[in-house]
Write a protein that holds these residues in place. Structure first.
Motif, PDB file in Angstrom:
ATOM      1  N   GLY A   1       0.823  -1.203   0.000  1.00  0.00           N
ATOM      2  CA  GLY A   1       0.000   0.000   0.000  1.00  0.00           C
ATOM      3  C   GLY A   1       0.851   1.244   0.000  1.00  0.00           C
ATOM      4  O   GLY A   1       2.037   1.223   0.364  1.00  0.00           O
TER       5      GLY A   1
ATOM      6  N   SER B   1      -2.385  -1.038  -3.576  1.00  0.00           N
ATOM      7  CA  SER B   1      -3.482  -0.082  -3.401  1.00  0.00           C
ATOM      8  C   SER B   1      -2.906   1.237  -2.902  1.00  0.00           C
ATOM      9  O   SER B   1      -2.107   1.259  -1.961  1.00  0.00           O
TER      10      SER B   1
ATOM     11  N   PHE C   1      -3.652   5.173  -1.507  1.00  0.00           N
ATOM     12  CA  PHE C   1      -4.616   6.003  -0.779  1.00  0.00           C
ATOM     13  C   PHE C   1      -4.164   7.449  -0.913  1.00  0.00           C
ATOM     14  O   PHE C   1      -3.127   7.838  -0.387  1.00  0.00           O
TER      15      PHE C   1
ATOM     16  N   LEU D   1     -14.889  -0.027   2.095  1.00  0.00           N
ATOM     17  CA  LEU D   1     -14.053   1.026   2.663  1.00  0.00           C
ATOM     18  C   LEU D   1     -14.722   1.682   3.866  1.00  0.00           C
ATOM     19  O   LEU D   1     -14.056   2.115   4.808  1.00  0.00           O
TER      20      LEU D   1
ATOM     21  N   LYS E   1     -13.390   5.763  -5.391  1.00  0.00           N
ATOM     22  CA  LYS E   1     -12.495   4.626  -5.616  1.00  0.00           C
ATOM     23  C   LYS E   1     -12.528   4.222  -7.078  1.00  0.00           C
ATOM     24  O   LYS E   1     -13.509   4.460  -7.791  1.00  0.00           O
TER      25      LYS E   1
ATOM     26  N   ASP F   1     -10.370  -1.131  -7.260  1.00  0.00           N
ATOM     27  CA  ASP F   1     -10.046  -0.909  -5.842  1.00  0.00           C
ATOM     28  C   ASP F   1      -8.585  -0.573  -5.584  1.00  0.00           C
ATOM     29  O   ASP F   1      -8.170  -0.494  -4.425  1.00  0.00           O
TER      30      ASP F   1
ATOM     31  N   ILE G   1      -7.653   4.830  -4.235  1.00  0.00           N
ATOM     32  CA  ILE G   1      -8.616   5.438  -3.330  1.00  0.00           C
ATOM     33  C   ILE G   1      -8.312   6.933  -3.269  1.00  0.00           C
ATOM     34  O   ILE G   1      -7.158   7.335  -3.097  1.00  0.00           O
TER      35      ILE G   1
ATOM     36  N   TYR H   1      -9.089   3.895   7.980  1.00  0.00           N
ATOM     37  CA  TYR H   1      -7.766   3.357   7.664  1.00  0.00           C
ATOM     38  C   TYR H   1      -7.688   1.863   7.952  1.00  0.00           C
ATOM     39  O   TYR H   1      -7.005   1.127   7.235  1.00  0.00           O
TER      40      TYR H   1
ATOM     41  N   ASN I   1     -10.179  -0.241   7.588  1.00  0.00           N
ATOM     42  CA  ASN I   1     -10.864  -0.888   6.466  1.00  0.00           C
ATOM     43  C   ASN I   1      -9.994  -0.907   5.221  1.00  0.00           C
ATOM     44  O   ASN I   1      -9.953  -1.907   4.495  1.00  0.00           O
ATOM     45  N   TRP I   2      -9.311   0.195   4.958  1.00  0.00           N
ATOM     46  CA  TRP I   2      -8.427   0.220   3.781  1.00  0.00           C
ATOM     47  C   TRP I   2      -7.333  -0.833   3.904  1.00  0.00           C
ATOM     48  O   TRP I   2      -7.107  -1.624   2.981  1.00  0.00           O
TER      49      TRP I   2
ATOM     50  N   PHE J   1      -8.624  -3.660   1.379  1.00  0.00           N
ATOM     51  CA  PHE J   1      -8.056  -3.238   0.102  1.00  0.00           C
ATOM     52  C   PHE J   1      -6.559  -3.520  -0.013  1.00  0.00           C
ATOM     53  O   PHE J   1      -5.989  -3.403  -1.089  1.00  0.00           O
TER      54      PHE J   1
END
Length: 449
Positions: free
Chosen positions: A102, A137, A139, A179, A223, A227, A230, A285, A287-288, A292
């Protein structure tokens, strides 16, 4: 679980006092766990404050995180010592061959400039392009989100008539998304920006979905279809006094700023601010990271450049892998329950099984018997009699015709030929489909079909 950070990072002392579990490089070296590798591109002038805010949120999860800090090589930070930057930050040249589970790209105080006028714009574009093949992923936050929407999808930003500053009420536009799983119907997020993106511009791009917004602050979270991107317009990571410090800074500079909306009780700036976004920030955060990043990132992160990812959680899965542990396969009755579970869903086509576990408290697991056999040939005969007895009990209970002796003899013969203890012990845990290689699997496959 902890977040792993460089030794002596200033955020460590602050977060330790707040009971956030932070692990330094030295301690993490003693653990044999695959951590999530997260890269933070910190474009904010207040480097240490931003490091602390985001580390606090990343560290408040049950996952082990290994955090690396990234700076742009084409811009020199002015509000933090160069000693700090040299000690804790890397440049893109140093990490461009790495892969990350990430990445977070922060905002920056350059929003009134055209994107192409920003000193490090070309370098940022290179990093954002690189992220598509080297990061699972990404963010993006505030200006970072606007910059990414512009770079990846050509969506422009627009200057607001007045600065958007305050804590605003938000709602979910897409309630089934992961998310914002666990969020209330109404939640609060701080904003501090002079520009925005228009909802209609985002909705004109089929690969994007607006998942949360605010009646006052506009689009909040977007998003990509796969996915992997974000985009978040607000600052859920802000401390309780971040908006206060910005407000006092602007007052001191004679800018006559408006009181941040919905921040002070009854807009009285002599009163302490009301914090209403902290729980939402932690959940966002978490959940991400969970859905994800952790749930879908490849174990070998070097394969990110070759992956063709589906959304983090599909509404319908055509293929599922089911895992059944020792207790669920301890008796014939348990085998029947497992076979019923598999028949309920045709998508459960791959099954990971363990050897039978304990039937009662004083029982011995099959795997424990195999461990005793490994390297102890004098125990082999007795233990294989015990193992055969256990499996015969299960076979009889299921009324199956099964050549048990031949199967056990093959395992024993293969072990004696290759002499691998790992081979013998691992007969209890194998993932297969159709052609089983351990007895539990063979029985289960027979029973299911």
């Amino acid at each position: 679980m902890p977040i792993k950070v460089p030794n002596n990072l200033p955020a460590v002392d602050t977060l330790t006092k707040e009971n956030v579990f932070v692990m330094t490089d030295a301690r993490a070296m003693t653990q044999d766990i695959r951590p999530l590798h997260i890269l933070l591109l910190n474009l904010m002038p207040t480097k240490i404050e931003t490091e602390t805010q985001l580390t606090r949120l990343l560290g408040n999860t049950p996952l082990q995180i290994e955090l690396e800090l990234l700076q742009t090589g084409t811009h020199k930070a002015r509000n933090v010592s160069q000693e700090h930057m040299l000690a804790f930050y890397k440049t893109f040249h140093e990490i461009r061959n790495n892969y990350y589970d990430g990445m977070i790209i922060t905002g920056a105080p350059v929003e009134l400039m055209e994107f192409e006028e920003v000193e490090y714009w070309d370098e940022l574009c290179e990093i954002m392009e690189w992220s598509k093949s080297h990061v699972h992923s990404t963010f993006h936050i505030c200006w970072g989100a606007q910059a990414a929407l512009y770079y990846h999808y050509g969506i422009p930003k627009h200057v607001l008539q007045k600065k958007l500053s305050g804590v605003y009420e938000h709602h979910l536009d897409y309630k089934n998304g992961m998310l914002f799983r666990g969020f209330d119907d109404v939640f609060y997020v701080p904003h501090s920006r002079n520009t925005t993106v228009n909802r209609e511009d985002i909705e004109a791009v089929s690969e994007l979905k607006v998942i949360a917004s605010s009646p006052e602050a506009g689009v909040f979270a977007v998003k990509s279809e796969n996915d992997r991107q974000i985009f978040v317009m607000g600052h859920s990571e802000y401390d309780w006094d971040t908006l206060l410090n910005e407000y006092l800074r602007d007052k001191k500079a004679g800018l006559d700023p408006a009181v941040p909306d919905h921040y002070f009780p009854e807009d009285d700036d002599t009163q302490p601010p009301v914090v209403r976004w902290r729980s939402c920030a932690n959940l966002l955060y978490s959940n991400w990271l969970n859905y994800f990043v952790y749930q879908s990132t490849p174990y070998d992160i070097s394969t990110i450049s070759r992956e063709d990812l589906a959304p983090a959680l599909q509404e319908r899965a055509d293929l599922k892998v089911a895992k059944f542990g020792g207790t669920s396969l301890a008796t014939a009755v348990q085998f029947q329950k497992v076979a019923g579970i598999l028949r309920e869903d045709p998508a459960r086509r791959y099954i990971v099984v363990s050897a039978p576990g304990k039937r009662r408290k004083d029982d011995v697991k099959i795997t424990d018997m195999l461990i005793e056999c490994a390297g102890n040939p004098e125990l082999m005969d007795q233990r294989f009699i015990d193992i055969t007895s256990r499996f015969r009990e299960i076979v009889r209970g299921l009324k199956l015709s099964f050549d048990l002796d031949a199967e056990l003899e093959k395992i024993r013969r293969d072990y004696e030929q290759n002499g691998s203890d790992a081979f013998l012990i691992s007969r209890g845990n194998i993932s297969v489909r159709g052609s089983w290689r351990n007895i539990s699997g063979r029985i289960l496959w027979t029973r299911q079909n």
